[in-house]
Enzyme design. Structure first.
Site, mmCIF file in Angstrom:
data_model
loop_
_atom_site.group_PDB
_atom_site.id
_atom_site.type_symbol
_atom_site.label_atom_id
_atom_site.label_comp_id
_atom_site.label_asym_id
_atom_site.label_seq_id
_atom_site.Cartn_x
_atom_site.Cartn_y
_atom_site.Cartn_z
ATOM 1 N N HIS A 1 41.721 36.539 35.905
ATOM 2 C CA HIS A 1 42.263 37.846 35.507
ATOM 3 C C HIS A 1 41.835 38.144 34.085
ATOM 4 O O HIS A 1 41.694 37.242 33.263
ATOM 5 C CB HIS A 1 43.803 37.821 35.575
ATOM 6 C CG HIS A 1 44.385 39.179 35.634
ATOM 7 N ND1 HIS A 1 44.674 39.910 34.517
ATOM 8 C CD2 HIS A 1 44.697 39.964 36.687
ATOM 9 C CE1 HIS A 1 45.169 41.080 34.872
ATOM 10 N NE2 HIS A 1 45.197 41.136 36.183
ATOM 11 N N HIS B 1 38.134 44.542 41.460
ATOM 12 C CA HIS B 1 39.448 45.115 41.126
ATOM 13 C C HIS B 1 40.298 45.141 42.398
ATOM 14 O O HIS B 1 40.613 44.091 42.928
ATOM 15 C CB HIS B 1 39.235 46.505 40.506
ATOM 16 C CG HIS B 1 40.454 47.138 39.919
ATOM 17 N ND1 HIS B 1 41.601 46.481 39.589
ATOM 18 C CD2 HIS B 1 40.693 48.434 39.571
ATOM 19 C CE1 HIS B 1 42.490 47.305 39.078
ATOM 20 N NE2 HIS B 1 41.975 48.514 39.062
ATOM 21 N N ASP C 1 45.925 39.342 44.162
ATOM 22 C CA ASP C 1 45.168 39.559 45.407
ATOM 23 C C ASP C 1 45.003 38.318 46.258
ATOM 24 O O ASP C 1 44.519 38.406 47.390
ATOM 25 C CB ASP C 1 43.777 40.113 45.053
ATOM 26 C CG ASP C 1 43.891 41.506 44.459
ATOM 27 O OD1 ASP C 1 43.516 41.704 43.290
ATOM 28 O OD2 ASP C 1 44.421 42.380 45.173
HETATM 29 C C1 SDX Z 1 43.026 43.003 39.802
HETATM 30 O O1 SDX Z 1 43.282 44.311 35.074
HETATM 31 C C2 SDX Z 1 44.215 44.261 35.921
HETATM 32 O O2 SDX Z 1 45.379 44.289 35.590
HETATM 33 C C3 SDX Z 1 43.759 44.200 37.372
HETATM 34 C C4 SDX Z 1 44.854 43.974 38.406
HETATM 35 C C5 SDX Z 1 45.799 45.139 38.481
HETATM 36 O O3 SDX Z 1 46.945 44.933 38.894
HETATM 37 O O4 SDX Z 1 45.329 46.282 38.212
HETATM 38 O O5 SDX Z 1 45.587 42.800 38.083
HETATM 39 C C6 SDX Z 1 44.265 43.822 39.808
HETATM 40 O O6 SDX Z 1 41.970 43.550 39.686
HETATM 41 C C7 SDX Z 1 43.141 41.504 39.879
HETATM 42 C C8 SDX Z 1 41.755 40.808 39.828
HETATM 43 C C9 SDX Z 1 41.165 40.875 41.244
HETATM 44 N N1 SDX Z 1 39.752 40.404 41.205
HETATM 45 C C10 SDX Z 1 39.417 39.221 41.715
HETATM 46 O O7 SDX Z 1 40.203 38.394 42.161
HETATM 47 C C11 SDX Z 1 37.909 38.955 41.710
HETATM 48 C C12 SDX Z 1 37.662 37.529 41.232
HETATM 49 N N2 SDX Z 1 38.033 37.473 39.807
HETATM 50 C C13 SDX Z 1 36.965 37.653 38.870
HETATM 51 O O8 SDX Z 1 35.932 38.485 39.256
HETATM 52 C C14 SDX Z 1 37.443 37.747 37.441
HETATM 53 O O9 SDX Z 1 38.405 36.780 37.257
HETATM 54 C C15 SDX Z 1 37.939 39.057 36.895
HETATM 55 C C16 SDX Z 1 36.992 40.167 37.161
HETATM 56 C C17 SDX Z 1 39.270 39.396 37.477
HETATM 57 C C18 SDX Z 1 38.058 38.868 35.417
HETATM 58 O O10 SDX Z 1 36.729 38.662 34.962
HETATM 59 P P1 SDX Z 1 36.476 38.115 33.498
HETATM 60 O O11 SDX Z 1 37.231 38.898 32.498
HETATM 61 O O12 SDX Z 1 34.998 37.927 33.316
HETATM 62 O O13 SDX Z 1 37.151 36.685 33.568
HETATM 63 P P2 SDX Z 1 37.152 35.681 32.381
HETATM 64 O O14 SDX Z 1 36.595 36.277 31.123
HETATM 65 O O15 SDX Z 1 38.532 35.119 32.356
HETATM 66 O O16 SDX Z 1 36.110 34.554 32.889
HETATM 67 C C19 SDX Z 1 36.070 33.348 32.179
HETATM 68 C C20 SDX Z 1 35.110 32.458 32.949
HETATM 69 C C21 SDX Z 1 33.752 33.058 33.148
HETATM 70 O O17 SDX Z 1 32.859 31.954 33.294
HETATM 71 P P3 SDX Z 1 31.985 31.458 32.000
HETATM 72 O O18 SDX Z 1 31.056 32.631 31.652
HETATM 73 O O19 SDX Z 1 32.967 31.145 30.917
HETATM 74 O O20 SDX Z 1 31.227 30.252 32.521
HETATM 75 O O21 SDX Z 1 35.621 32.228 34.277
HETATM 76 C C22 SDX Z 1 34.682 32.706 35.218
HETATM 77 C C23 SDX Z 1 33.815 33.710 34.496
HETATM 78 O O22 SDX Z 1 32.556 33.808 35.130
HETATM 79 N N3 SDX Z 1 35.440 33.316 36.284
HETATM 80 C C24 SDX Z 1 35.405 32.920 37.549
HETATM 81 C C25 SDX Z 1 36.316 33.738 38.220
HETATM 82 N N4 SDX Z 1 36.866 34.595 37.358
HETATM 83 C C26 SDX Z 1 36.318 34.333 36.154
HETATM 84 N N5 SDX Z 1 34.684 31.962 38.167
HETATM 85 C C27 SDX Z 1 34.906 31.818 39.502
HETATM 86 N N6 SDX Z 1 35.773 32.556 40.221
HETATM 87 C C28 SDX Z 1 36.488 33.529 39.603
HETATM 88 N N7 SDX Z 1 37.330 34.253 40.318
#
Ligand code: SDX
Length: 390
Positions: free
Chosen positions: A268, A229, A324
């Protein structure tokens, strides 16, 4: 009733909740605070005015803004005992841990904050929280640096006062380059609210027990501390530093695609398009680097973004840069250490947490948060006393 958030009675963690604070269209990359597009607010407003908008639902008149700014300015001081409390942390305490604890500690200094049924009282606590967050954030930094705390200077603007409490090193009046003050103010605006994200959900869930707002906001700070997050901005810089040079990007990307790690700052829960805040931050980079010189990691970040946006793995999963990805580059250009990046996020997010908390406590139909569960354990087992089991 429009404008009030109502959780369905069987509140589940992913409960749909109605709110009038922030609108996001994740597919189109749209973000609006109280109906105003983030692009317009970032360009034409300032953080205190956006905070007023989020809390009150309308833009302030000249008089309303003057009164709001005066109230915030004259509540930036923090009780001396909180300062003593902060001096009690280890020398290397993480600033987010200090912020979480000191925000929670404020609830013990304002017992009237528990009277959340009184509108004037709610307003007073909201003013105090927005006013004191930069002071607590700056003091967390000064503690980590082993430097004396700098008191608020009420002749400075909100954001310049924060920079003064962080970086002032003499009795001379602190002065910051107006381009840096503006860039940081825009970053605060971009972080001010974001619908039902993890930390806001924490604030609403804890707030639904009718606890005081300081305790609810300290829960939001705790959630924001996590690397998935708010902690992502800190993780992005560590990732870019570990990549080290553009030539290492292809092997890094392969590691991500093999599931070894995530591309921090990408992806996201809601945006399946470019995070509109990332676009604005990318532009703010130019303004800041004009003053501080370009962050050498920018080139790696831009190349990483370019390669990822053309790679099937990321395109298929609709993974784009989020808020971020670039913010840490700016914070580092300000000379903030990585552990301070999420504190900056928390200062920006405070008005949004409080606007959502206020909407919650004003909602007469609101019930205490009680997520449903899907039970997956055993049922009706017969107990066997220890003597027969061992
Ligand atoms: C913030 O919610 C908000 O509004 C949050 C925020 C705010 O203003 O409050 O916007 C702030 O928290 C932004 C996010 C910051 N976090 C990161 O940058 C960390 C890296 N991102 C990931 O951990 C991830 O994208 C999340 C946690 C943000 C979202 O996770 P999800 O919901 O699991 O993502 P998804 O369902 O879209 O994933 C789809 C696929 C998955 O792979 P498969 O199982 O389909 O094979 O994409 C993959 C995920 O594993 N994936 C990534 C990835 N993010 C998702 N793979 C590599 N790198 C990534 N960053």
């Amino acid at each position: 009733q429009p404008g009030l958030a109502v959780y369905d009675p069987g509140f589940v963690n992913t409960a749909s909740c109605r709110s009038a604070v922030t609108y996001i269209d994740g597919d189109k990359g749209i973000l609006e605070y109280r109906g105003y597009p983030i692009e317009q607010l970032a360009e034409h407003s300032n953080f205190l005015e956006v905070a007023y908008l989020l809390i009150n639902g309308t833009l302030p008149s000249k008089q309303e803004y003057g009164a709001w700014e005066h109230e915030i300015t004259f509540h930036t001081f923090v009780h001396e005992n909180v300062k003593r409390f902060m001096h009690g942390f280890r020398y290397d305490a993480h600033p987010m841990g200090m912020l979480m604890a000191s925000v929670g500690a404020l609830s013990t200094f304002y017992p009237d904050a528990r009277n959340i049924g009184d509108a004037d009282n709610r307003h007073m606590q909201i003013v105090r929280m927005i006013a004191k967050m930069p002071t607590l954030g700056a003091w967390s930094y000064r503690h980590a640096q082993g430097k004396p705390f700098v008191y608020p200077d009420n002749e400075l603007s909100y954001t310049e006062n924060f920079l003064s409490m962080l970086f002032k090193m003499s009795e001379k009046k602190f002065e910051a380059d107006p381009r840096l003050v503006k860039a940081l103010d825009v970053l605060f605006i971009l972080h001010a609210d974001h619908e039902q994200n993890c930390s806001t959900n924490a604030v609403r869930s804890v707030g639904s027990s009718q606890v005081d707002p300081y305790s609810a906001v300290s829960a939001g700070v705790a959630a924001l501390f996590g690397p998935l997050h708010g902690g992502a901005n800190e993780a992005v810089l560590r990732m870019l530093r570990r990549i080290g040079k553009k030539e290492n990007i292809p092997s890094f990307i392969e590691g991500v695609k093999n599931g070894n790690e995530k591309l921090m700052g990408f992806g996201h829960r809601v945006y399946k398009n470019y995070d509109p805040r990332a676009q604005i931050i990318k532009k703010a980079c130019d303004d800041v680097f004009e003053v501080t010189g370009v962050n050498p990691l920018l080139e790696i970040a831009q190349e990483l973004e370019k390669i990822a946006l053309e790679d099937e793995y990321f395109v298929k999963r609709k993974l784009y840069p989020n808020v971020d990805f670039y913010s840490g580059l700016i914070y580092e250009a300000f000379q903030f250490p990585p552990e301070m990046f999420t504190v900056l996020f928390a200062i920006g997010r405070t008005p949004g947490w409080l606007a959502q908390w206020l909407e919650l406590v004003q909602d007469k139909e609101q019930k205490i948060a009680r997520p449903k569960q899907i039970y997956t354990g055993d049922r009706t087992l017969d107990f066997v006393p220890a003597a027969q089991r061992w």
